[in-house]
Design an enzyme around this catalytic site. Sequence first.
Site, short mmCIF file in Angstrom:
data_model
loop_
_atom_site.label_atom_id
_atom_site.label_comp_id
_atom_site.label_asym_id
_atom_site.label_seq_id
_atom_site.Cartn_x
_atom_site.Cartn_y
_atom_site.Cartn_z
N SER A 42 5.37 -0.02 0.75
CA SER A 42 3.98 -0.02 1.65
C SER A 42 3.13 -0.97 1.03
O SER A 42 3.48 -1.99 0.72
CB SER A 42 3.59 1.45 1.78
OG SER A 42 2.77 1.67 2.66
N ASP A 176 8.11 2.80 6.92
CA ASP A 176 7.69 3.12 5.24
C ASP A 176 8.59 3.48 4.50
O ASP A 176 9.27 4.54 4.61
CB ASP A 176 6.50 4.06 5.37
CG ASP A 176 5.63 3.73 4.39
OD1 ASP A 176 6.19 4.00 3.12
OD2 ASP A 176 4.50 3.45 4.61
#
Length: 280
Positions: A42, A176
């Site tokens: 991320s 993610d």
Amino acid sequence: MVKKMETGIAIAGGCVPKFAAIGVLRALDEEGITITHIGGTSAGSIVAALYAYGYTSQQIEDAVSTMGKHHMDVNWSGIIRRFCFFRRKLDGGVKGDKLQSLLNRMTHDDLFSACQIPCAVAATDIRKKEPVVIASEEVAGYTTITNMPMDQAVRASSSIPVLYKPVRWGDHILVDGGLMRNCPVDVVKNLGAKHILAIDPLSTFEEREPFEDMSTILNQSMTILLEEQMKEEQDSADICLKPNLGDVGLFDYDKISDCIEVGYQYTKEHIKDILTSLMK
């Protein structure tokens, strides 16, 4: 000061607070610690990819400091179709194009093979329910993609499910990496690093915090959900740095510079412990 000490870096994900890792990298560079491998998830993937590509910590700080809520390109047309006209297809409230565009200006259309040091970012394939690594080379034990442009790979690693649209690549649907590898210590180890330093800057909220904003609610929720997963990963690192940032929410873009400075000062204060751990 120890020169030419080599180590791998694993940077945890979690939006704005994790940009404190930039300050950590600056302090490590000043101490002459050579980073041989790097990985992230991320927000950590943004820092890892740009560093591996060849940007200095200062250049990365300059780039991320331009980020703000204007980089969250809300998918208004999709939201309106879904909730006003009851059409079913809406795979994310934020497109992610602006984030990818920022990264493209810095890495162009280069693949991960353009990295100056081995680098990997973690994503999650929600179709196959497995972690996927996008990297400069094959990573043992993981499904690895090596032919994806860096900007698109970082976008995939940063695509918080539902909030951001997933990235579709071949038969993969990527979101993610924090769902399964939020602090990718094992990924960096399998990439070839001998010693690993994990970076997981923390936001802390007092019990009387009203949690009236999505940023703080999501931040605290992610901390609770990822606590056990993160502990297992971080325990396998030689050392884990956890600078305390206070009440910084996921999207507090105006606090990026403060986070970076906290990461820098924390690392300078703990440098003896870091050197001792990496020399074992």
